[in-house]
Scaffold this motif. Sequence first.
Motif, short mmCIF file in Angstrom:
data_model
loop_
_atom_site.label_atom_id
_atom_site.label_comp_id
_atom_site.label_asym_id
_atom_site.label_seq_id
_atom_site.Cartn_x
_atom_site.Cartn_y
_atom_site.Cartn_z
N SER A 59 -77.36 31.55 8.44
CA SER A 59 -77.28 30.33 9.24
C SER A 59 -77.44 29.08 8.35
O SER A 59 -76.75 28.09 8.55
CB SER A 59 -78.28 30.33 10.39
OG SER A 59 -79.59 30.20 9.93
N VAL A 60 -78.36 29.12 7.37
CA VAL A 60 -78.51 27.96 6.49
C VAL A 60 -77.32 27.84 5.54
O VAL A 60 -76.94 26.74 5.16
CB VAL A 60 -79.85 27.95 5.73
CG1 VAL A 60 -81.01 27.85 6.67
CG2 VAL A 60 -80.00 29.12 4.80
N GLN A 115 -70.82 23.48 6.33
CA GLN A 115 -70.41 22.41 7.23
C GLN A 115 -70.69 21.04 6.63
O GLN A 115 -69.94 20.08 6.84
CB GLN A 115 -71.10 22.55 8.58
CG GLN A 115 -70.63 23.75 9.36
CD GLN A 115 -71.47 24.00 10.60
OE1 GLN A 115 -72.55 23.44 10.76
NE2 GLN A 115 -70.96 24.82 11.49
N LEU A 116 -71.76 20.94 5.86
CA LEU A 116 -72.13 19.67 5.24
C LEU A 116 -71.52 19.49 3.86
O LEU A 116 -71.69 18.44 3.24
CB LEU A 116 -73.65 19.57 5.12
CG LEU A 116 -74.44 19.57 6.43
CD1 LEU A 116 -75.93 19.63 6.14
CD2 LEU A 116 -74.10 18.34 7.25
N ASN A 117 -70.84 20.53 3.37
CA ASN A 117 -70.26 20.53 2.03
C ASN A 117 -71.35 20.23 0.99
O ASN A 117 -71.21 19.36 0.14
CB ASN A 117 -69.10 19.54 1.92
CG ASN A 117 -68.25 19.81 0.68
OD1 ASN A 117 -68.27 20.92 0.15
ND2 ASN A 117 -67.54 18.80 0.24
N TYR A 118 -72.46 20.96 1.12
CA TYR A 118 -73.63 20.77 0.27
C TYR A 118 -74.26 22.14 0.03
O TYR A 118 -74.33 22.95 0.94
CB TYR A 118 -74.62 19.84 0.97
CG TYR A 118 -75.87 19.55 0.19
CD1 TYR A 118 -75.86 18.66 -0.88
CD2 TYR A 118 -77.07 20.17 0.52
CE1 TYR A 118 -77.00 18.40 -1.60
CE2 TYR A 118 -78.22 19.91 -0.21
CZ TYR A 118 -78.19 19.03 -1.26
OH TYR A 118 -79.32 18.78 -1.97
#
Length: 137
Positions: free
Chosen positions: A29-30, A36-39
Amino acid sequence: MSLHSYIRPPNGSVTINEARKLIDNYQQSVRKTGEQLNYPYNERAFPYTIHQPDNQGNGDLLYLSSEDPDYHLIKIGIGEEPMKGMNGSLSSYIEISLERHSTFADKGKANELAKYMAKKLQGELQLFNGRKMHFHN
């Protein structure tokens, strides 16, 4: 001095494999959040590698260790205790332990992980400070 947190599932039964699966789901999940955050969020949100020692008798123990200097070690094990009102029956629980070399960052990550696991199991979480949280529907 070590600190302990306990997760008690409502059905009174949990195994080390179920705990491992919950940790794997948390990591996934993380990882998705990071995508999704491109990080590279997974490296900061869960900076641990999971080890299951072979020489621990029943094998009901996981070590979460980190190479990051801010983090050290979290131990996760399965224990049993007598069920209330049930003569002779045993109930299993997940115990999350911080050893004396564990850092405050370990405690924060252990609390996050414990809350996630208790929520998924819909159980009772006893935090390191003794307070209890209930995640029943």
